[in-house]
Structures are given as structure tokens and as C-alpha cells.
Design a protein around this motif. Structure first.
Motif, PDB file in Angstrom:
ATOM      1  N   ASN A  80     -16.094   9.030  -5.984  1.00 30.47           N
ATOM      2  CA  ASN A  80     -15.918   7.582  -6.033  1.00 30.47           C
ATOM      3  C   ASN A  80     -14.455   7.194  -6.169  1.00 30.47           C
ATOM      4  O   ASN A  80     -14.025   6.177  -5.632  1.00 30.47           O
ATOM      5  CB  ASN A  80     -16.738   6.975  -7.173  1.00 30.47           C
ATOM      6  N   LYS A  81     -13.682   8.004  -6.873  1.00 25.69           N
ATOM      7  CA  LYS A  81     -12.268   7.708  -7.096  1.00 25.69           C
ATOM      8  C   LYS A  81     -11.397   8.104  -5.901  1.00 25.69           C
ATOM      9  O   LYS A  81     -10.425   7.430  -5.592  1.00 25.69           O
ATOM     10  CB  LYS A  81     -11.790   8.446  -8.350  1.00 25.69           C
ATOM     11  N   ASN A  82     -11.739   9.197  -5.224  1.00 21.91           N
ATOM     12  CA  ASN A  82     -10.840   9.779  -4.223  1.00 21.91           C
ATOM     13  C   ASN A  82     -11.330   9.720  -2.782  1.00 21.91           C
ATOM     14  O   ASN A  82     -10.673  10.259  -1.897  1.00 21.91           O
ATOM     15  CB  ASN A  82     -10.571  11.241  -4.578  1.00 21.91           C
ATOM     16  N   SER A  83     -12.489   9.140  -2.549  1.00 18.22           N
ATOM     17  CA  SER A  83     -12.985   9.076  -1.179  1.00 18.22           C
ATOM     18  C   SER A  83     -13.721   7.760  -0.947  1.00 18.22           C
ATOM     19  O   SER A  83     -14.065   7.054  -1.890  1.00 18.22           O
ATOM     20  CB  SER A  83     -13.908  10.264  -0.884  1.00 18.22           C
ATOM     21  N   LYS A  84     -13.943   7.462   0.324  1.00 19.84           N
ATOM     22  CA  LYS A  84     -14.712   6.278   0.734  1.00 19.84           C
ATOM     23  C   LYS A  84     -15.649   6.699   1.855  1.00 19.84           C
ATOM     24  O   LYS A  84     -15.440   7.714   2.504  1.00 19.84           O
ATOM     25  CB  LYS A  84     -13.788   5.179   1.264  1.00 19.84           C
ATOM     26  N   GLU A  85     -16.649   5.875   2.108  1.00 24.26           N
ATOM     27  CA  GLU A  85     -17.536   6.113   3.240  1.00 24.26           C
ATOM     28  C   GLU A  85     -16.906   5.543   4.501  1.00 24.26           C
ATOM     29  O   GLU A  85     -16.277   4.482   4.464  1.00 24.26           O
ATOM     30  CB  GLU A  85     -18.884   5.428   3.021  1.00 24.26           C
ATOM     31  N   CYS A  86     -17.105   6.248   5.601  1.00 30.85           N
ATOM     32  CA  CYS A  86     -16.719   5.697   6.898  1.00 30.85           C
ATOM     33  C   CYS A  86     -17.567   4.442   7.100  1.00 30.85           C
ATOM     34  O   CYS A  86     -18.784   4.491   6.924  1.00 30.85           O
ATOM     35  CB  CYS A  86     -16.997   6.716   7.998  1.00 30.85           C
ATOM     36  N   PRO A  87     -16.949   3.310   7.470  1.00 34.13           N
ATOM     37  CA  PRO A  87     -17.722   2.084   7.658  1.00 34.13           C
ATOM     38  C   PRO A  87     -18.732   2.181   8.807  1.00 34.13           C
ATOM     39  O   PRO A  87     -19.662   1.392   8.882  1.00 34.13           O
ATOM     40  CB  PRO A  87     -16.676   1.015   7.963  1.00 34.13           C
ATOM     41  N   ASN A  88     -18.558   3.167   9.673  1.00 36.94           N
ATOM     42  CA  ASN A  88     -19.440   3.304  10.825  1.00 36.94           C
ATOM     43  C   ASN A  88     -20.611   4.254  10.569  1.00 36.94           C
ATOM     44  O   ASN A  88     -21.761   3.895  10.791  1.00 36.94           O
ATOM     45  CB  ASN A  88     -18.623   3.780  12.034  1.00 36.94           C
ATOM     46  N   CYS A  89     -20.332   5.478  10.065  1.00 35.75           N
ATOM     47  CA  CYS A  89     -21.401   6.489   9.926  1.00 35.75           C
ATOM     48  C   CYS A  89     -21.713   6.864   8.476  1.00 35.75           C
ATOM     49  O   CYS A  89     -22.608   7.652   8.218  1.00 35.75           O
ATOM     50  CB  CYS A  89     -21.053   7.749  10.709  1.00 35.75           C
ATOM     51  N   LYS A  90     -20.953   6.343   7.516  1.00 36.62           N
ATOM     52  CA  LYS A  90     -21.149   6.583   6.073  1.00 36.62           C
ATOM     53  C   LYS A  90     -20.774   7.994   5.630  1.00 36.62           C
ATOM     54  O   LYS A  90     -21.040   8.386   4.506  1.00 36.62           O
ATOM     55  CB  LYS A  90     -22.587   6.274   5.634  1.00 36.62           C
ATOM     56  N   ASN A  91     -20.124   8.791   6.494  1.00 39.14           N
ATOM     57  CA  ASN A  91     -19.620  10.106   6.103  1.00 39.14           C
ATOM     58  C   ASN A  91     -18.496   9.901   5.086  1.00 39.14           C
ATOM     59  O   ASN A  91     -17.684   8.992   5.227  1.00 39.14           O
ATOM     60  CB  ASN A  91     -19.095  10.835   7.351  1.00 39.14           C
ATOM     61  N   ARG A  92     -18.427  10.725   4.013  1.00 40.59           N
ATOM     62  CA  ARG A  92     -17.377  10.581   2.997  1.00 40.59           C
ATOM     63  C   ARG A  92     -16.051  11.094   3.547  1.00 40.59           C
ATOM     64  O   ARG A  92     -15.994  12.143   4.183  1.00 40.59           O
ATOM     65  CB  ARG A  92     -17.721  11.363   1.727  1.00 40.59           C
ATOM     66  N   ILE A  93     -14.976  10.329   3.271  1.00 40.84           N
ATOM     67  CA  ILE A  93     -13.641  10.667   3.754  1.00 40.84           C
ATOM     68  C   ILE A  93     -12.677  10.615   2.582  1.00 40.84           C
ATOM     69  O   ILE A  93     -12.693   9.680   1.793  1.00 40.84           O
ATOM     70  CB  ILE A  93     -13.189   9.664   4.837  1.00 40.84           C
ATOM     71  N   GLU A  94     -11.826  11.635   2.487  1.00 43.33           N
ATOM     72  CA  GLU A  94     -10.810  11.685   1.434  1.00 43.33           C
ATOM     73  C   GLU A  94      -9.460  11.297   2.028  1.00 43.33           C
ATOM     74  O   GLU A  94      -9.078  11.775   3.089  1.00 43.33           O
ATOM     75  CB  GLU A  94     -10.730  13.099   0.860  1.00 43.33           C
ATOM     76  N   LYS A  95      -8.753  10.437   1.321  1.00 42.05           N
ATOM     77  CA  LYS A  95      -7.374  10.098   1.717  1.00 42.05           C
ATOM     78  C   LYS A  95      -6.458  10.902   0.810  1.00 42.05           C
ATOM     79  O   LYS A  95      -6.431  10.698  -0.386  1.00 42.05           O
ATOM     80  CB  LYS A  95      -7.113   8.610   1.551  1.00 42.05           C
ATOM     81  N   ASN A  96      -5.710  11.830   1.385  1.00 39.83           N
ATOM     82  CA  ASN A  96      -4.853  12.686   0.570  1.00 39.83           C
ATOM     83  C   ASN A  96      -3.378  12.496   0.885  1.00 39.83           C
ATOM     84  O   ASN A  96      -2.569  13.370   0.651  1.00 39.83           O
ATOM     85  CB  ASN A  96      -5.263  14.154   0.716  1.00 39.83           C
ATOM     86  N   GLY A  97      -3.042  11.348   1.426  1.00 41.31           N
ATOM     87  CA  GLY A  97      -1.651  11.058   1.719  1.00 41.31           C
ATOM     88  C   GLY A  97      -1.516  10.304   3.033  1.00 41.31           C
ATOM     89  O   GLY A  97      -2.496  10.052   3.724  1.00 41.31           O
ATOM     90  N   GLY A  98      -0.302   9.925   3.354  1.00 45.11           N
ATOM     91  CA  GLY A  98      -0.040   9.256   4.621  1.00 45.11           C
ATOM     92  C   GLY A  98      -0.369   7.783   4.611  1.00 45.11           C
ATOM     93  O   GLY A  98      -0.555   7.164   3.568  1.00 45.11           O
ATOM     94  N   CYS A  99      -0.432   7.208   5.809  1.00 50.83           N
ATOM     95  CA  CYS A  99      -0.652   5.770   5.948  1.00 50.83           C
ATOM     96  C   CYS A  99      -2.136   5.428   5.801  1.00 50.83           C
ATOM     97  O   CYS A  99      -2.974   6.294   5.586  1.00 50.83           O
ATOM     98  CB  CYS A  99      -0.121   5.286   7.293  1.00 50.83           C
ATOM     99  N   ASP A 100      -2.455   4.154   5.958  1.00 52.80           N
ATOM    100  CA  ASP A 100      -3.827   3.670   5.792  1.00 52.80           C
ATOM    101  C   ASP A 100      -4.702   3.852   7.030  1.00 52.80           C
ATOM    102  O   ASP A 100      -5.878   3.543   6.996  1.00 52.80           O
ATOM    103  CB  ASP A 100      -3.811   2.181   5.426  1.00 52.80           C
ATOM    104  N   HIS A 101      -4.141   4.307   8.140  1.00 58.00           N
ATOM    105  CA  HIS A 101      -4.908   4.513   9.367  1.00 58.00           C
ATOM    106  C   HIS A 101      -5.736   5.794   9.215  1.00 58.00           C
ATOM    107  O   HIS A 101      -5.208   6.891   9.124  1.00 58.00           O
ATOM    108  CB  HIS A 101      -3.951   4.627  10.555  1.00 58.00           C
ATOM    109  N   MET A 102      -7.046   5.648   9.186  1.00 61.81           N
ATOM    110  CA  MET A 102      -7.949   6.785   8.975  1.00 61.81           C
ATOM    111  C   MET A 102      -8.780   7.045  10.230  1.00 61.81           C
ATOM    112  O   MET A 102      -9.109   6.110  10.966  1.00 61.81           O
ATOM    113  CB  MET A 102      -8.902   6.497   7.810  1.00 61.81           C
TER     114      MET A 102
END
Length: 137
Positions: A80-102
Motif C-alpha cells: 500500500n505504501k510503495n505500489s499502486k494498481e495499474c488503472p487499466n488492469c489492476k496489476n500492482r506496480i512499484e515506483k522505485n525512482g525516476g519520473c511519474d510516467h509509468m
């Protein structure tokens, strides 16, 4: 000497345990291989105070029958703290750096959808009315 014997006894009991049960009612039980049976354990305080709580021996959570064990609370909190669901398929995605473009990675079961981390809007599409416009990022 008494303290030494108690510590020694506690160590022997702990080594024989498959798990330690901490019930909401305050009871603590040592679960051995023989206790596991069908994979469910009743609170050890049951005969004394009427606690009817049943737990899963594998995960320590409330009994969930034949459903798969849920992940540990620490894992859920981390996700919950380090990942979000893809708005399209709900697969969990971790952002570990870089810009906001996922990009939801197809190689790990995702769909390839591209979105902004902060708002979830598609990279190539309309932003929600309460989001910053792409040029303002």
C-alpha cells in the motif's frame, strides 16, 4: 536456579513449536505438529472464557476455510505504501525512482498501459478535471 530452569523449559517448548498463537482474548498457545490436524486451531482459552476464535495454522490469521492464506499484514502495508494498481488492469506496480510516467510491464503480467503515477491518468489522453495538465508537470 529457578530462572535458569524456566528459561531452559521455555526454550525446549519453543523449539517444539510449529507456531505461537496470540489470540485477541489475550491467550497465548504453542502449536505443535500434533495440534495442526486439519489446519485450524481453536483459541487455547476456549474452555475457560468461551473464546470461540478459530485460526489458520499456516498463516495465523482468522480461519478462512479452503481459501488461500492472505499475505502477511506487513506485506500488505508495504504494498500500500510503495505500489499502486495499474488503472487499466489492476496489476500492482512499484515506483522505485525516476519520473511519474509509468508503464505497466507486460513481461510481469501487466497490460502495457502508460499512466501518470501521481494521478493515474493515461499519458496519451485526458487528465481528470482535478489534475495538473501535462504541460504543467
Amino acid at each position: 536456579m529457578i530462572e535458569y530452569r524456566e528459561t531452559n523449559r521455555d526454550r525446549r517448548v519453543a523449539l517444539a513449536a510449529k507456531a505461537v498463537l496470540h489470540c485477541e482474548c489475550g491467550a497465548v498457545g504453542i502449536i505443535t505438529e500434533n495440534d495442526i490436524g486439519n489446519g485450524r486451531i481453536i483459541c487455547p482459552n476456549n474452555p475457560h472464557n468461551g473464546c470461540n476464535k478459530i485460526y489458520c495454522c499456516k498463516c495465523g490469521n482468522d480461519d478462512h476455510g479452503t481459501d488461500l492464506c492472505p499475505p502477511p499484514v506487513e506485506t500488505v502495508q508495504w504494498l500500500n505504501k510503495n505500489s499502486k494498481e495499474c488503472p487499466n488492469c489492476k496489476n500492482r506496480i512499484e515506483k522505485n525512482g525516476g519520473c511519474d510516467h509509468m508503464t505497466c510491464q507486460v513481461s510481469v503480467g501487466g497490460c502495457g498501459h502508460q499512466f501518470w503515477w501521481t494521478c493515474g491518468c493515461p499519458v496519451h489522453g485526458q487528465h481528470k478535471s482535478d489534475c495538473l495538465r501535462l504541460g504543467e508537470r
